[in-house]
Design an enzyme around this catalytic site. Structure first.
Site, PDB file in Angstrom:
ATOM      1  N   ASN A 102      15.780 -29.302  14.114  1.00  0.00           N
ATOM      2  CA  ASN A 102      16.362 -29.545  13.444  1.00  0.00           C
ATOM      3  C   ASN A 102      17.246 -29.754  12.455  1.00  0.00           C
ATOM      4  O   ASN A 102      18.791 -29.650  11.475  1.00  0.00           O
ATOM      5  CB  ASN A 102      15.871 -27.986  12.198  1.00  0.00           C
ATOM      6  CG  ASN A 102      14.936 -27.947  11.832  1.00  0.00           C
ATOM      7  OD1 ASN A 102      14.100 -28.908  12.282  1.00  0.00           O
ATOM      8  ND2 ASN A 102      13.655 -26.977  12.415  1.00  0.00           N
TER       9      ASN A 102
ATOM     10  N   GLU B 278      11.295 -36.678  10.494  1.00  0.00           N
ATOM     11  CA  GLU B 278      10.333 -35.404   9.993  1.00  0.00           C
ATOM     12  C   GLU B 278      11.565 -35.147   8.673  1.00  0.00           C
ATOM     13  O   GLU B 278      10.795 -34.837   7.510  1.00  0.00           O
ATOM     14  CB  GLU B 278      11.151 -34.188  10.578  1.00  0.00           C
ATOM     15  CG  GLU B 278      10.014 -33.615   9.539  1.00  0.00           C
ATOM     16  CD  GLU B 278       9.768 -31.539  10.715  1.00  0.00           C
ATOM     17  OE1 GLU B 278       8.252 -31.493  11.544  1.00  0.00           O
ATOM     18  OE2 GLU B 278      10.578 -30.946   9.875  1.00  0.00           O
TER      19      GLU B 278
ATOM     20  N   TRP C 273       7.225 -14.187  11.444  1.00  0.00           N
ATOM     21  CA  TRP C 273       7.523 -15.509  11.308  1.00  0.00           C
ATOM     22  C   TRP C 273       8.894 -15.740  13.097  1.00  0.00           C
ATOM     23  O   TRP C 273       8.404 -16.279  13.426  1.00  0.00           O
ATOM     24  CB  TRP C 273       8.077 -16.106   9.999  1.00  0.00           C
ATOM     25  CG  TRP C 273       9.074 -17.405  10.314  1.00  0.00           C
ATOM     26  CD1 TRP C 273       7.930 -18.513  10.946  1.00  0.00           C
ATOM     27  CD2 TRP C 273       9.941 -17.318  10.459  1.00  0.00           C
ATOM     28  NE1 TRP C 273       9.410 -19.682  10.671  1.00  0.00           N
ATOM     29  CE2 TRP C 273      10.808 -18.915  10.284  1.00  0.00           C
ATOM     30  CE3 TRP C 273      11.287 -16.620   9.680  1.00  0.00           C
ATOM     31  CZ2 TRP C 273      12.292 -19.199  10.406  1.00  0.00           C
ATOM     32  CZ3 TRP C 273      12.702 -16.826   9.377  1.00  0.00           C
ATOM     33  CH2 TRP C 273      12.705 -18.462  10.112  1.00  0.00           C
TER      34      TRP C 273
ATOM     35  N   ARG D 131       5.432 -19.520   3.755  1.00  0.00           N
ATOM     36  CA  ARG D 131       4.630 -19.671   4.953  1.00  0.00           C
ATOM     37  C   ARG D 131       3.422 -19.998   4.867  1.00  0.00           C
ATOM     38  O   ARG D 131       3.223 -20.034   3.626  1.00  0.00           O
ATOM     39  CB  ARG D 131       5.262 -18.931   6.146  1.00  0.00           C
ATOM     40  CG  ARG D 131       6.093 -18.466   6.918  1.00  0.00           C
ATOM     41  CD  ARG D 131       7.011 -20.999   7.479  1.00  0.00           C
ATOM     42  NE  ARG D 131       8.135 -20.912   7.963  1.00  0.00           N
ATOM     43  CZ  ARG D 131       8.801 -21.653   8.208  1.00  0.00           C
ATOM     44  NH1 ARG D 131       9.186 -22.015   6.131  1.00  0.00           N
ATOM     45  NH2 ARG D 131      10.447 -21.575   8.325  1.00  0.00           N
TER      46      ARG D 131
ATOM     47  N   ASP E 207       1.757 -30.070  14.999  1.00  0.00           N
ATOM     48  CA  ASP E 207       3.317 -29.083  14.424  1.00  0.00           C
ATOM     49  C   ASP E 207       2.640 -27.303  15.110  1.00  0.00           C
ATOM     50  O   ASP E 207       4.061 -26.406  15.234  1.00  0.00           O
ATOM     51  CB  ASP E 207       3.096 -29.115  13.225  1.00  0.00           C
ATOM     52  CG  ASP E 207       4.896 -28.875  12.310  1.00  0.00           C
ATOM     53  OD1 ASP E 207       5.690 -28.510  13.765  1.00  0.00           O
ATOM     54  OD2 ASP E 207       4.419 -27.961  11.656  1.00  0.00           O
TER      55      ASP E 207
ATOM     56  N   HIS F 159      19.838 -19.849  11.705  1.00  0.00           N
ATOM     57  CA  HIS F 159      18.213 -20.817  10.485  1.00  0.00           C
ATOM     58  C   HIS F 159      18.972 -20.862   9.071  1.00  0.00           C
ATOM     59  O   HIS F 159      20.463 -21.407   9.388  1.00  0.00           O
ATOM     60  CB  HIS F 159      17.069 -19.567  10.267  1.00  0.00           C
ATOM     61  CG  HIS F 159      16.300 -20.601  10.312  1.00  0.00           C
ATOM     62  ND1 HIS F 159      15.466 -20.465   8.932  1.00  0.00           N
ATOM     63  CD2 HIS F 159      15.026 -21.145  11.377  1.00  0.00           C
ATOM     64  CE1 HIS F 159      14.638 -21.277   9.124  1.00  0.00           C
ATOM     65  NE2 HIS F 159      14.425 -22.033  10.143  1.00  0.00           N
TER      66      HIS F 159
ATOM     67  N   SER G  90      17.754 -24.553  16.792  1.00  0.00           N
ATOM     68  CA  SER G  90      18.223 -24.557  18.251  1.00  0.00           C
ATOM     69  C   SER G  90      19.332 -25.222  19.062  1.00  0.00           C
ATOM     70  O   SER G  90      19.946 -25.271  19.750  1.00  0.00           O
ATOM     71  CB  SER G  90      16.807 -25.038  18.864  1.00  0.00           C
ATOM     72  OG  SER G  90      16.181 -26.431  18.183  1.00  0.00           O
TER      73      SER G  90
END
Length: 614
Positions: free
Chosen positions: A63, A128, A219, A250, A338, A375, A422
């Site tokens: 990401n 993405e 999550w 989510r 995914d 995040h 990550s």
């Protein structure tokens, strides 16, 4: 013979100690070896490094990738994006530093064997979204862990680090850590010239939506227990933005990720009446939260706020219309992979509820809050930035060093630098390690000295839950009810209830105020007192006991920060009913805290926000 005296003691001396074997810790191990060729580098992980951390199950995308070799993005672009998404409050120096180095990290991953998907038309990595690239990530963590294992001098798996150690002779200087083996119960004393904390953020601080038979389903990784914060707070490290918790949208019940569906597949979320709602409340939001509504993309917290307004108005369920986008086999493969890469439970939930995403939409929900620095939010330690970028008051000698000398951090540990994910966490581990090696070389004559009396006291304290159980196990009233102790799980339930009801969990509609926060703090302090009577039947429960301690320290910081910031800065994550507006005039600042381990008092403060990117 006491439980404590029957446990063997292992003493490990090293140059650099890395706590946590997730992405940040692996990055630190790899880079520390590059710059510290002859140094002894020790990595300690409470699970097993091959499948530990938030990436343990795998991922379907990386990401954080700029794509600078193809002129797709520049570091300045990333800083602007994160600044807008966080409603103006980020450490731009830290973000810029990650962004300018993260591409090299991703290229390393590919060299090590991570399958990255290419766009057949452009020859670039397949996107993405603007910052995300698609991967076949089932073995993402083992690939990265292999590099870290080769780099580290020693890797200690299944060691739960409970406390950091300060030097007995040098004030405010870290000297190591202590912990115990979850397998044989041995006590470990690590002495180090520098320490890098790459432990995880915090789940199960707030009561999760999944309870009862679904208890434990969250999550973010359930084994992320706030050690990134609990360890640092107790030795007096300054913390920042601990109020900046994250609430994610989510798929309902399975916590399945929605990024690929929104970004790559272009699925649309609508209310129960089939209406799109995301931009419906912009002018109302502008009156409360200012021109941040014009940020592009629309800030995550404001998207949450719009969804929450629909729910409060009774126009839910909110649906993601998956059935409108799975019109080719390629798209269907992307959608299913995914989940198969990182949230298989979502596929199981769909099957159990007779939901075929090709034929009908799927419900969305807002999660309980999480505390993390890697995040989309900024909780963590206040740390020095890079010398060539950071303003003077953001730099004190070594990149990513906290306010405790010799103590560095990366990933969830470091505050102010959201959207690392990550690859960014691995990159920050590399940056911290390079600085830590320089720190060790600059202090070549330093030998860490720990206080043996303190170590012995901690050894006794670490094993106390086992002693408490042994002396009180025959006093059970019924089931697990005891008049003299509580189990770790019982403590977690109490913590989650306090935070949910008083500190703006989903059960209180993410709403809090000064009265609720003060009452919550009072109850939390009572819980801390009761934790002195924690009991553990075995080593597994002993680990859970110390994870609970770290969670409670984290929760206290969250309440104190939320109480201190008198505005609603991140609607959709939490609301202050007594201060419902965003107040840039008075609160365009970082809220920081420091716990003094000697006086046991907390000191709250603010730090200026410097915008270094136009």
């Amino acid at each position: 013979m006491s439980v404590r005296s029957s446990r063997s003691v292992h003493r490990v001396d090293c140059d650099i100690l890395i706590i946590g074997g997730g992405m940040a810790g692996c990055g630190a191990a790899y880079e520390a070896r590059y710059w510290g060729r002859r140094m002894k580098i020790v990595l300690v992980e409470k699970a097993n490094i091959e499948r530990s951390g938030a990436v343990a199950m795998g991922l379907s995308a990386i990401n954080c990738y700029m794509g600078m070799r193809w002129n797709e993005n520049r570091p300045e672009d990333f800083v602007r994006y994160a600044r807008g998404d966080l409603m103006g409050l980020v450490r731009e120096d830290l973000l810029f530093d990650i962004a300018r180095h993260v591409d090299s990290t991703v290229h390393l991953f590919e060299e090590w064997g991570l399958p990255i998907i290419y766009d057949k038309q452009t020859g670039h990595y397949k996107r993405e979204g603007r910052w995300q690239i698609l991967i076949h990530g089932e073995s993402y963590k083992p690939i990265v862990a292999e590099a870290a294992q080769k780099a580290a001098s020693e890797v200690y798996n299944r060691i739960m680090v409970t406390h950091l150690l300060l030097d007995r002779n040098v004030p405010n200087r870290v000297a190591g850590a202590v912990g115990f083996s979850v397998r044989d119960g041995s006590f470990y004393v690590f002495r180090a010239k520098a320490v890098i904390v790459g432990a995880g953020g915090a789940t199960h601080i707030f009561r999760p939506r999944s309870v009862g038979e679904g208890a434990g389903r969250t999550w973010y990784a359930p084994w992320s227990t706030g050690s990134a914060y609990g360890l640092l707070i107790q030795v007096g490290a300054e913390m920042t933005q601990m109020e900046n918790r994250l609430v994610v949208t989510r798929f309902k019940d399975g916590y399945g990720p929605v990024g690929a569906w929104f970004l790559a597949l272009k699925a649309v979320a609508k209310n129960a009446y089939g209406e799109e709602y995301e931009r419906k409340y912009v002018e109302e939001q502008r009156k409360l939260y200012g021109d941040y509504v014009d940020s592009k993309p629309f800030p995550t917290c404001l998207r949450n706020d719009a969804m929450f307004r629909e729910i409060k108005a009774g126009r839910h369920p909110i649906y993601l219309h998956t059935e409108q986008v799975l019109d080719t086999s390629e798209k269907e493969e992307l959608g299913w992979e995914d989940f198969l890469d990182m949230t298989m439970s979502q596929s199981i939930v769909w099957a159990s509820q007779n939901i075929d995403p090709k034929k009908r939409p799927s419900e969305l929900t807002m999660s309980e809050p999480y505390i993390m620095g890697s995040h989309a939010t900024c909780s963590g330690a206040w740390a020095s930035g890079p010398e060539d970028v950071s303003p003077r008051d953001y730099y004190w000698g070594y990149n990513r060093m906290t306010t405790v000398e010799g103590l560095f951090g990366a990933g969830d540990t470091i505050g102010g630098s959201a959207h690392k994910f990550s690859s960014g966490s691995f990159t920050e581990g590399r940056l911290a390690a390079k600085a830590a090696v320089k720190y060790v070389l600059d202090h070549a004559d330093y030998t860490p000295e720990v206080d043996p009396t303190e170590v012995e006291a901690l050894r006794e304290r670490v094993y106390q839950p086992l002693e408490t159980y042994e002396t009180g196990r025959n006093m059970i009233v019924k089931g697990t009810v005891s008049p003299i102790y509580l189990y770790p799980n019982q403590g977690v339930v109490r913590l989650e209830k306090i935070m949910d009801e008083y500190a703006a969990g989903y059960g209180s509609m993410y709403m809090t105020n000064e009265f609720l926060l003060n009452r919550g703090l009072e109850l939390l302090i009572m819980l801390k007192e009761d934790l002195e009577r924690l009991a553990a039947e075995n080593l597994h429960q002993l680990q859970r006991a110390w994870e609970l301690h770290h969670r409670v320290w984290t929760a206290e910081a969250v309440i104190r920060h939320t109480l201190y910031r008198k505005e609603t800065r991140w609607p959709g994550y939490y609301y202050r009913s007594d201060y419902p507006k965003l107040d840039d005039q008075n609160w365009h600042v970082f809220v920081n805290s420091r716990y003094d381990p000697k006086t046991r008092e907390w000191v709250m403060s603010t730090r200026p926000v410097h915008h270094i990117v136009g």
